[in-house]
Design an enzyme around this catalytic site. Structure first.
Site, PDB file in Angstrom:
ATOM      1  N   SER A  37       0.830  -1.216   0.000  1.00 44.62           N
ATOM      2  CA  SER A  37       0.000   0.000   0.000  1.00 44.62           C
ATOM      3  C   SER A  37       0.858   1.258   0.000  1.00 44.62           C
ATOM      4  O   SER A  37       1.682   1.443   0.899  1.00 44.62           O
ATOM      5  CB  SER A  37      -0.882   0.054   1.253  1.00 44.62           C
ATOM      6  OG  SER A  37      -1.657  -1.087   1.363  1.00 44.62           O
ATOM      7  N   HIS A  68      -3.744   0.181  -4.568  1.00 45.09           N
ATOM      8  CA  HIS A  68      -3.201  -1.022  -5.204  1.00 45.09           C
ATOM      9  C   HIS A  68      -3.552  -0.990  -6.699  1.00 45.09           C
ATOM     10  O   HIS A  68      -4.704  -1.152  -7.070  1.00 45.09           O
ATOM     11  CB  HIS A  68      -3.792  -2.276  -4.558  1.00 45.09           C
ATOM     12  CG  HIS A  68      -3.318  -2.511  -3.155  1.00 45.09           C
ATOM     13  ND1 HIS A  68      -2.246  -3.300  -2.853  1.00 45.09           N
ATOM     14  CD2 HIS A  68      -3.758  -2.025  -1.981  1.00 45.09           C
ATOM     15  CE1 HIS A  68      -2.043  -3.302  -1.551  1.00 45.09           C
ATOM     16  NE2 HIS A  68      -2.962  -2.538  -0.994  1.00 45.09           N
ATOM     17  N   HIS A  90      -5.687  -9.263  -0.759  1.00 49.84           N
ATOM     18  CA  HIS A  90      -5.627  -9.579   0.670  1.00 49.84           C
ATOM     19  C   HIS A  90      -6.759 -10.539   1.025  1.00 49.84           C
ATOM     20  O   HIS A  90      -7.800 -10.540   0.364  1.00 49.84           O
ATOM     21  CB  HIS A  90      -5.797  -8.300   1.504  1.00 49.84           C
ATOM     22  CG  HIS A  90      -4.718  -7.283   1.297  1.00 49.84           C
ATOM     23  ND1 HIS A  90      -4.697  -6.448   0.205  1.00 49.84           N
ATOM     24  CD2 HIS A  90      -3.624  -6.978   2.023  1.00 49.84           C
ATOM     25  CE1 HIS A  90      -3.620  -5.665   0.272  1.00 49.84           C
ATOM     26  NE2 HIS A  90      -2.959  -5.966   1.364  1.00 49.84           N
ATOM     27  N   TYR A  92      -8.826 -10.150   3.356  1.00 54.33           N
ATOM     28  CA  TYR A  92     -10.045  -9.422   3.731  1.00 54.33           C
ATOM     29  C   TYR A  92     -10.940  -9.121   2.540  1.00 54.33           C
ATOM     30  O   TYR A  92     -12.098  -8.748   2.693  1.00 54.33           O
ATOM     31  CB  TYR A  92      -9.711  -8.134   4.509  1.00 54.33           C
ATOM     32  CG  TYR A  92      -8.868  -7.108   3.774  1.00 54.33           C
ATOM     33  CD1 TYR A  92      -9.358  -6.378   2.696  1.00 54.33           C
ATOM     34  CD2 TYR A  92      -7.561  -6.855   4.186  1.00 54.33           C
ATOM     35  CE1 TYR A  92      -8.586  -5.443   2.037  1.00 54.33           C
ATOM     36  CE2 TYR A  92      -6.768  -5.922   3.538  1.00 54.33           C
ATOM     37  CZ  TYR A  92      -7.291  -5.217   2.451  1.00 54.33           C
ATOM     38  OH  TYR A  92      -6.511  -4.301   1.792  1.00 54.33           O
ATOM     39  N   GLU A  93     -10.397  -9.287   1.322  1.00 60.72           N
ATOM     40  CA  GLU A  93     -11.242  -9.068   0.153  1.00 60.72           C
ATOM     41  C   GLU A  93     -12.200 -10.240  -0.071  1.00 60.72           C
ATOM     42  O   GLU A  93     -13.057 -10.195  -0.957  1.00 60.72           O
ATOM     43  CB  GLU A  93     -10.368  -8.806  -1.080  1.00 60.72           C
ATOM     44  CG  GLU A  93      -9.666  -7.457  -0.964  1.00 60.72           C
ATOM     45  CD  GLU A  93      -8.595  -7.207  -2.009  1.00 60.72           C
ATOM     46  OE1 GLU A  93      -8.960  -6.911  -3.146  1.00 60.72           O
ATOM     47  OE2 GLU A  93      -7.397  -7.317  -1.674  1.00 60.72           O
ATOM     48  N   ALA A 120       2.778  -2.060   4.133  1.00 58.33           N
ATOM     49  CA  ALA A 120       2.506  -0.998   5.099  1.00 58.33           C
ATOM     50  C   ALA A 120       2.102  -1.703   6.384  1.00 58.33           C
ATOM     51  O   ALA A 120       1.366  -2.688   6.344  1.00 58.33           O
ATOM     52  CB  ALA A 120       1.363  -0.131   4.592  1.00 58.33           C
ATOM     53  N   MET A 218      -1.768  -6.897   7.403  1.00 59.90           N
ATOM     54  CA  MET A 218      -2.806  -7.793   6.876  1.00 59.90           C
ATOM     55  C   MET A 218      -2.330  -8.583   5.655  1.00 59.90           C
ATOM     56  O   MET A 218      -3.153  -9.061   4.872  1.00 59.90           O
ATOM     57  CB  MET A 218      -4.053  -6.969   6.503  1.00 59.90           C
ATOM     58  CG  MET A 218      -4.585  -6.098   7.638  1.00 59.90           C
ATOM     59  SD  MET A 218      -5.936  -5.046   7.096  1.00 59.90           S
ATOM     60  CE  MET A 218      -6.109  -3.942   8.507  1.00 59.90           C
ATOM     61  N   SER A 219      -1.014  -8.689   5.481  1.00 60.36           N
ATOM     62  CA  SER A 219      -0.524  -9.357   4.267  1.00 60.36           C
ATOM     63  C   SER A 219       0.745 -10.156   4.560  1.00 60.36           C
ATOM     64  O   SER A 219       1.016 -10.527   5.694  1.00 60.36           O
ATOM     65  CB  SER A 219      -0.243  -8.307   3.184  1.00 60.36           C
ATOM     66  OG  SER A 219       0.845  -7.490   3.556  1.00 60.36           O
ATOM     67  N   ASN A 242       1.854   3.970  10.474  1.00 59.79           N
ATOM     68  CA  ASN A 242       1.069   4.541  11.583  1.00 59.79           C
ATOM     69  C   ASN A 242       1.458   3.795  12.848  1.00 59.79           C
ATOM     70  O   ASN A 242       1.932   2.668  12.771  1.00 59.79           O
ATOM     71  CB  ASN A 242      -0.433   4.350  11.316  1.00 59.79           C
ATOM     72  CG  ASN A 242      -0.785   2.879  11.140  1.00 59.79           C
ATOM     73  OD1 ASN A 242      -0.568   2.308  10.062  1.00 59.79           O
ATOM     74  ND2 ASN A 242      -1.296   2.267  12.185  1.00 59.79           N
ATOM     75  N   HIS A 254      -6.939   4.742   6.528  1.00 57.86           N
ATOM     76  CA  HIS A 254      -6.244   4.250   5.328  1.00 57.86           C
ATOM     77  C   HIS A 254      -5.499   5.404   4.642  1.00 57.86           C
ATOM     78  O   HIS A 254      -4.426   5.206   4.073  1.00 57.86           O
ATOM     79  CB  HIS A 254      -7.254   3.602   4.374  1.00 57.86           C
ATOM     80  CG  HIS A 254      -6.635   2.878   3.216  1.00 57.86           C
ATOM     81  ND1 HIS A 254      -5.625   1.951   3.372  1.00 57.86           N
ATOM     82  CD2 HIS A 254      -6.868   2.951   1.875  1.00 57.86           C
ATOM     83  CE1 HIS A 254      -5.269   1.487   2.168  1.00 57.86           C
ATOM     84  NE2 HIS A 254      -6.003   2.075   1.257  1.00 57.86           N
TER      85      HIS A 254
HETATM   86  N1  HPA Z   1      -2.876  -2.608  11.527  1.00 53.72           N
HETATM   87  C1  HPA Z   1      -3.002  -3.547  10.572  1.00 53.72           C
HETATM   88  N2  HPA Z   1      -2.591  -3.377   9.327  1.00 53.72           N
HETATM   89  C2  HPA Z   1      -2.022  -2.205   9.006  1.00 53.72           C
HETATM   90  C3  HPA Z   1      -1.849  -1.183   9.940  1.00 53.72           C
HETATM   91  C4  HPA Z   1      -2.307  -1.383  11.274  1.00 53.72           C
HETATM   92  O1  HPA Z   1      -2.196  -0.522  12.161  1.00 53.72           O
HETATM   93  N3  HPA Z   1      -1.248  -0.144   9.300  1.00 53.72           N
HETATM   94  C5  HPA Z   1      -1.040  -0.554   8.007  1.00 53.72           C
HETATM   95  N4  HPA Z   1      -1.512  -1.792   7.832  1.00 53.72           N
END
Ligand code: HPA
Length: 279
Positions: A37, A68, A90, A92-93, A120, A218-219, A242, A254
């Site tokens: 990302s 993406h 991902h 989650y999709e 990310a 998440m990846s 973050n 996001h």
């Molecule tokens: N949590 C999960 N996935 C992420 C985060 C997060 O804080 N930041 C970027 N991808």
């Protein structure tokens, strides 16, 4: 003759996709890059580049998340032919995990022997700050699923895969050295993978810190497992976009994730450029 077409195996699907990609270029990529990302810009730096939209590659999954792009860019970095994914799918999709890792299967069938996975991630370790890079040394799979579940296809690899040095120690050393050279704020750490798409709760982040996670995302983990199944050597780098939930008194968005990705773009590009010729 059978009334039904014979179902293609995952191996045959990966082989068909690999042959399609290789037919688009004279280059024979040695290294795969997965750009996470906000980190997709590196693909614009490749010379002699050919862009292959995912939707044109047989059986290839197409991402839906913003940030993406959805194309494979085959080109050269400092004379080294690479295949770079601008964007990934991902869990989650809602796709089955075998679809999520299909691109790694395709890389394996293309003859690629090394992969650089980027993502990310949220900073769980309190020493991290947004914009830091973390060279992954290990992972904790909290996605509740493993891409190797089900019958094993020996053409890909063995049934029981050793994960004790999944993140190649020699690759890590090169990345840490080059990251310091390009002036990146760099750490080495453990990545915990969850499914998302929700960000975590503060309690979940306290739990993750307790069990030894430095970053959360998440990846990546399913892709690393699949790469190791095929004997592909792995370097993985997280960009801390973050601080994880509950650390700062502000919501996680996001937009923040994409914005930090863009902010470290220069450093990230310099690092990949320096590392690729040395793998
Ligand atoms: N949590 C999960 N996935 C992420 C985060 C997060 O804080 N930041 C970027 N991808």
């Amino acid at each position: 003759m059978s009334a039904h077409p014979i179902a293609q195996s995952n191996f045959e699907r990966a082989e068909a996709a690999a042959q399609y990609v290789l037919a688009q270029t004279k280059l024979r990529p040695q290294i795969a890059l997965v750009l996470g990302s906000g980190l997709g810009a590196f693909a614009e730096e490749l010379s002699d580049a050919v862009c292959v939209p995912y939707r044109d590659i047989p059986h290839y999954p197409c991402p839906t998340a913003e940030g993406h792009a959805g194309q494979l860019v085959v080109g050269s970095v400092a004379g080294v032919p690479v295949a770079a994914m601008q964007g990934r799918v991902h869990l989650y999709e809602g796709l089955p995990i075998q679809q999520v890792v299909f691109p790694m299967r395709v890389f394996g069938r293309m003859g690629i022997r090394a992969a650089i996975l980027t993502n990310a991630a949220g900073g769980v370790n309190l020493q991290l700050k947004p914009g830091c890079l973390v060279v992954l040394q290990d992972h904790i799979n909290l996605q509740g699923v493993n891409p190797l579940l089900g019958p094993n296809d020996e053409r890909f690899g063995v049934r029981f895969v050793d994960m004790s040095k999944a993140y190649d120690p020699a690759f890590r050393e090169i990345a840490l050295r080059e990251a310091a050279r390009v002036g990146a704020d760099v750490f080495q750490g453990t990545y915990a993978a969850v499914t998302g798409p929700t960000y975590e709760t503060p309690a979940e982040i306290r739990y993750l810190r307790t069990i030894g996670a430095d970053v959360i995302g998440m990846s990546t983990v399913a892709e690393v497992i699949t790469a190791r199944h095929m004997g592909i050597r792995v370097l993985a780098i997280s960009c801390v976009t973050n601080m994880a939930a509950g650390i700062l008194d502000q919501p996680i968005t996001h937009e923040e994730v994409l914005e930090t990705g863009r902010r470290v773009r220069g450093q990230f590009t310099a690092l990949l450029r320096a590392v690729i010729p040395q793998l």
